[in-house]
Design a protein around this motif. Structure first.
Motif, PDB file in Angstrom:
ATOM      1  N   LEU A 116       0.817  -1.203   0.000  1.00  0.00           N
ATOM      2  CA  LEU A 116       0.000   0.000   0.000  1.00  0.00           C
ATOM      3  C   LEU A 116       0.861   1.267   0.000  1.00  0.00           C
ATOM      4  N   SER A 117       1.967   1.225   0.755  1.00  0.00           N
ATOM      5  CA  SER A 117       2.847   2.396   0.800  1.00  0.00           C
ATOM      6  C   SER A 117       3.433   2.703  -0.570  1.00  0.00           C
ATOM      7  N   VAL A 118       3.759   1.649  -1.333  1.00  0.00           N
ATOM      8  CA  VAL A 118       4.294   1.837  -2.689  1.00  0.00           C
ATOM      9  C   VAL A 118       3.223   2.411  -3.612  1.00  0.00           C
ATOM     10  N   ILE A 119       2.031   1.825  -3.558  1.00  0.00           N
ATOM     11  CA  ILE A 119       0.937   2.283  -4.431  1.00  0.00           C
ATOM     12  C   ILE A 119       0.563   3.728  -4.121  1.00  0.00           C
ATOM     13  N   VAL A 120       0.334   4.020  -2.841  1.00  0.00           N
ATOM     14  CA  VAL A 120      -0.061   5.371  -2.444  1.00  0.00           C
ATOM     15  C   VAL A 120       1.048   6.374  -2.739  1.00  0.00           C
ATOM     16  N   GLY A 121       2.296   5.970  -2.496  1.00  0.00           N
ATOM     17  CA  GLY A 121       3.429   6.858  -2.737  1.00  0.00           C
ATOM     18  C   GLY A 121       3.579   7.219  -4.205  1.00  0.00           C
ATOM     19  N   LEU A 122       3.391   6.230  -5.087  1.00  0.00           N
ATOM     20  CA  LEU A 122       3.496   6.490  -6.525  1.00  0.00           C
ATOM     21  C   LEU A 122       2.349   7.368  -7.018  1.00  0.00           C
ATOM     22  N   ILE A 123       1.156   7.151  -6.467  1.00  0.00           N
ATOM     23  CA  ILE A 123      -0.006   7.957  -6.868  1.00  0.00           C
ATOM     24  C   ILE A 123       0.119   9.392  -6.352  1.00  0.00           C
ATOM     25  N   ALA A 124       0.505   9.520  -5.078  1.00  0.00           N
ATOM     26  CA  ALA A 124       0.596  10.849  -4.460  1.00  0.00           C
ATOM     27  C   ALA A 124       1.742  11.659  -5.047  1.00  0.00           C
ATOM     28  N   GLY A 125       2.907  11.030  -5.158  1.00  0.00           N
ATOM     29  CA  GLY A 125       4.067  11.697  -5.736  1.00  0.00           C
ATOM     30  C   GLY A 125       4.615  12.826  -4.885  1.00  0.00           C
ATOM     31  N   GLU A 126       5.530  13.562  -5.455  1.00  0.00           N
ATOM     32  CA  GLU A 126       6.230  14.625  -4.724  1.00  0.00           C
ATOM     33  C   GLU A 126       5.327  15.771  -4.265  1.00  0.00           C
ATOM     34  N   PRO A 127       4.250  16.114  -5.007  1.00  0.00           N
ATOM     35  CA  PRO A 127       3.390  17.205  -4.534  1.00  0.00           C
ATOM     36  C   PRO A 127       2.798  16.965  -3.148  1.00  0.00           C
ATOM     37  N   ALA A 128       2.644  15.690  -2.781  1.00  0.00           N
ATOM     38  CA  ALA A 128       2.043  15.365  -1.481  1.00  0.00           C
ATOM     39  C   ALA A 128       3.072  15.277  -0.362  1.00  0.00           C
ATOM     40  N   LEU A 129       4.351  15.485  -0.695  1.00  0.00           N
ATOM     41  CA  LEU A 129       5.408  15.314   0.308  1.00  0.00           C
ATOM     42  C   LEU A 129       5.239  16.186   1.555  1.00  0.00           C
ATOM     43  N   PRO A 130       4.913  17.485   1.416  1.00  0.00           N
ATOM     44  CA  PRO A 130       4.753  18.301   2.635  1.00  0.00           C
ATOM     45  C   PRO A 130       3.745  17.707   3.605  1.00  0.00           C
ATOM     46  N   PHE A 131       2.602  17.268   3.073  1.00  0.00           N
ATOM     47  CA  PHE A 131       1.579  16.657   3.930  1.00  0.00           C
ATOM     48  C   PHE A 131       2.099  15.358   4.542  1.00  0.00           C
ATOM     49  N   ILE A 132       2.734  14.509   3.706  1.00  0.00           N
ATOM     50  CA  ILE A 132       3.240  13.207   4.174  1.00  0.00           C
ATOM     51  C   ILE A 132       4.308  13.395   5.245  1.00  0.00           C
ATOM     52  N   ASN A 133       5.250  14.310   4.985  1.00  0.00           N
ATOM     53  CA  ASN A 133       6.339  14.534   5.950  1.00  0.00           C
ATOM     54  C   ASN A 133       5.834  15.117   7.262  1.00  0.00           C
ATOM     55  N   TRP A 134       4.761  15.885   7.197  1.00  0.00           N
ATOM     56  CA  TRP A 134       4.262  16.547   8.402  1.00  0.00           C
ATOM     57  C   TRP A 134       3.362  15.644   9.245  1.00  0.00           C
ATOM     58  N   TRP A 135       2.524  14.832   8.566  1.00  0.00           N
ATOM     59  CA  TRP A 135       1.506  14.081   9.293  1.00  0.00           C
ATOM     60  C   TRP A 135       1.751  12.576   9.357  1.00  0.00           C
ATOM     61  N   ILE A 136       2.403  12.011   8.355  1.00  0.00           N
ATOM     62  CA  ILE A 136       2.528  10.547   8.292  1.00  0.00           C
ATOM     63  C   ILE A 136       3.920  10.059   8.685  1.00  0.00           C
ATOM     64  N   ALA A 137       4.972  10.708   8.161  1.00  0.00           N
ATOM     65  CA  ALA A 137       6.344  10.279   8.462  1.00  0.00           C
ATOM     66  C   ALA A 137       6.636  10.200   9.963  1.00  0.00           C
ATOM     67  N   PRO A 138       6.135  11.134  10.793  1.00  0.00           N
ATOM     68  CA  PRO A 138       6.400  11.036  12.242  1.00  0.00           C
ATOM     69  C   PRO A 138       5.891   9.746  12.872  1.00  0.00           C
ATOM     70  N   ILE A 139       4.824   9.161  12.296  1.00  0.00           N
ATOM     71  CA  ILE A 139       4.325   7.888  12.827  1.00  0.00           C
ATOM     72  C   ILE A 139       5.381   6.798  12.643  1.00  0.00           C
ATOM     73  N   GLY A 140       6.045   6.817  11.483  1.00  0.00           N
ATOM     74  CA  GLY A 140       7.136   5.870  11.254  1.00  0.00           C
ATOM     75  C   GLY A 140       8.284   6.088  12.216  1.00  0.00           C
ATOM     76  N   THR A 141       8.591   7.359  12.487  1.00  0.00           N
ATOM     77  CA  THR A 141       9.660   7.673  13.444  1.00  0.00           C
ATOM     78  C   THR A 141       9.312   7.165  14.835  1.00  0.00           C
ATOM     79  N   MET A 142       8.051   7.330  15.227  1.00  0.00           N
ATOM     80  CA  MET A 142       7.620   6.845  16.542  1.00  0.00           C
ATOM     81  C   MET A 142       7.733   5.328  16.642  1.00  0.00           C
ATOM     82  N   PHE A 143       7.388   4.641  15.536  1.00  0.00           N
ATOM     83  CA  PHE A 143       7.492   3.179  15.525  1.00  0.00           C
ATOM     84  C   PHE A 143       8.952   2.738  15.668  1.00  0.00           C
TER      85      PHE A 143
END
Length: 408
Positions: free
Chosen positions: A16-43
């Motif tokens: 799912l991460s591959v599919i969503v990442g390819l669909i979202a692409g670089e334009p979605a990076l600010p949102f991903i880095n702000w809201w989703i990436a920290p969850i990975g860091t916490m894990f």
């Protein structure tokens, strides 16, 4: 509703991460880095939180469970020799795959491409760093090799004390280890979410384009890791460890997926230890000693990666490696694996050491660094799979040794 296996959940999260990442692409990076990436860091932080407690308590328990220092020496020597043997085989496989594919032919090295990698330690520096001047400081910094050495000394000390006092300490560390395993179980229930959050920003940022110019290197490392796992580890599991390949890889699946997504042997260690005991039937005394040691010195995936990348860089710069240089890479890579930390990116340090040993341009690291995260997934997955294979071998060895001496 059918409850899905945790390994399946993690794999679904990866896809799912591959599919969503390819669909979202670089334009979605600010949102991903702000809201989703920290969850990975916490894990990742949750897993890191347990590394030192698990290594320390498990090694002490493993040491005291062995019962005598003679048994410790017997297992330790066999384990180290087997780890180094499989590491040398991995480099040879890397050379073989790269020799057939010839990665880097026709690729031009940019003149200003360079990467800064901290200087690799000498063998003597590695040995000196193994002895902790302050064990508490080493634990605070998560320096696994000094923690392992300190744990071994604590275990030997308890064995030497003996009697009721030693028994009380043994029960204390055993209880601590059990608590650690329970916490690991709780942390692992969040693994699918952590895996998704870790991989999504990587895929969204790079997309498929970053992989295309260096796809041959990625393919060589991936195929080489697959061959090493299927041929070498399956053989160890079947003929020496008493497990069929299917049983072995099924038992290792969760730890392999965690290693693949986190790129950290140390992060996968707690899960690997739990799975080897519960799914592969390895005794706690053997797994508690062999697995932490393997997470520190067994770097088969990294060794294979060094063989591929050395030939790749040589091809890029138009350099023909001699047989002597190849032998030097095998020797240096095998010895360097002892001092490589089980953390993301440590393979670049080892590769720098190998390139220096045979006179290849260090600038070639810039090419590898661009896809290092992808390569790190494959090599780390192979690293911890090797830890598991050697662990079941050593467990069977100890069972045979015990049976023979009881019969005698």
């Amino acid at each position: 509703m059918i409850a899905m296996n945790l390994s399946i959940k993690i794999f679904i999260a990866l896809v799912l991460s591959v599919i969503v990442g390819l669909i979202a692409g670089e334009p979605a990076l600010p949102f991903i880095n702000w809201w989703i990436a920290p969850i990975g860091t916490m894990f990742i932080n949750l897993i890191k939180m347990m590394i030192v407690p698990v290594v320390f308590t498990s090694l002490v328990v493993g040491m005291t469970s062995l019962g005598d220092t003679g048994k410790l020496g017997r297992i330790g020597i066999k384990t180290i020799l087997l780890y180094l043997f499989t590491t040398a085989i991995a480099i040879i496989i890397g050379f073989g795959i790269a020799g057939l594919v010839h990665p880097g032919i026709g690729l031009q090295m940019a003149s200003d491409a360079a990467v800064k990698v901290k200087e690799a330690p000498s063998i003597m520096q590695v040995f000196v760093a193994m002895i902790p001047a302050n064990p508490v400081a080493s634990m605070a910094k998560a320096e696994i090799l000094p923690v392992i050495v300190f744990s071994l000394f604590v275990g030997v000390g308890i064995l030497q004390v003996g009697g009721e006092r030693a028994e009380r300490l043994t029960k204390f560390f055993d209880a601590c280890a059990e608590v650690c395993y329970k916490i690991i179980g709780i942390v692992m229930s969040f693994a699918p979410y952590g895996v998704f959050a870790l991989l999504l920003p990587v895929v969204a940022k790079n997309g498929p384009a970053v992989l295309l110019p260096l796809i041959s290197v990625i393919a060589c490392v991936a195929v080489g890791c697959l061959i090493h796992a299927v041929v070498v580890y399956s053989s160890l599991a079947r003929f020496w460890g008493g497990h069929t390949p299917a049983q072995f890889f099924k038992g290792m699946s969760e730890a392999m997926l965690i290693a693949f997504t986190t790129c950290s042997s140390a992060a996968a260690l707690p899960i690997n230890m739990k799975n080897c005991q519960e799914k592969l039937g390895v005794s706690r005394e053997v797994s508690s000693f062999v697995l932490p040691l393997g997470a520190t010195i067994n770097m088969d995936g990294t060794a294979l990666y060094m063989g591929v990348c050395s030939l790749f860089i040589a091809n890029v710069f138009g350099i023909d490696l001699t047989m002597g240089q190849m032998m030097m890479i095998i020797l240096t890579g095998t010895l360097a694996s002892i001092g490589t930390a089980g953390v993301p990116g440590a393979g670049l340090i080892m590769l720098a050491m190998v390139l220096q040993s045979v006179g290849l341009p260090i600038e070639g690291l810039a090419l590898v660094a661009g896809i290092d995260r992808v390569l790190d997934m494959f090599r780390t997955c192979l690293n911890i799979t090797g830890d598991g294979a050697v662990t079941i071998v050593m467990d069977q060895e100890e069972k045979r040794y015990t049976a023979e001496h009881k019969a005698a």
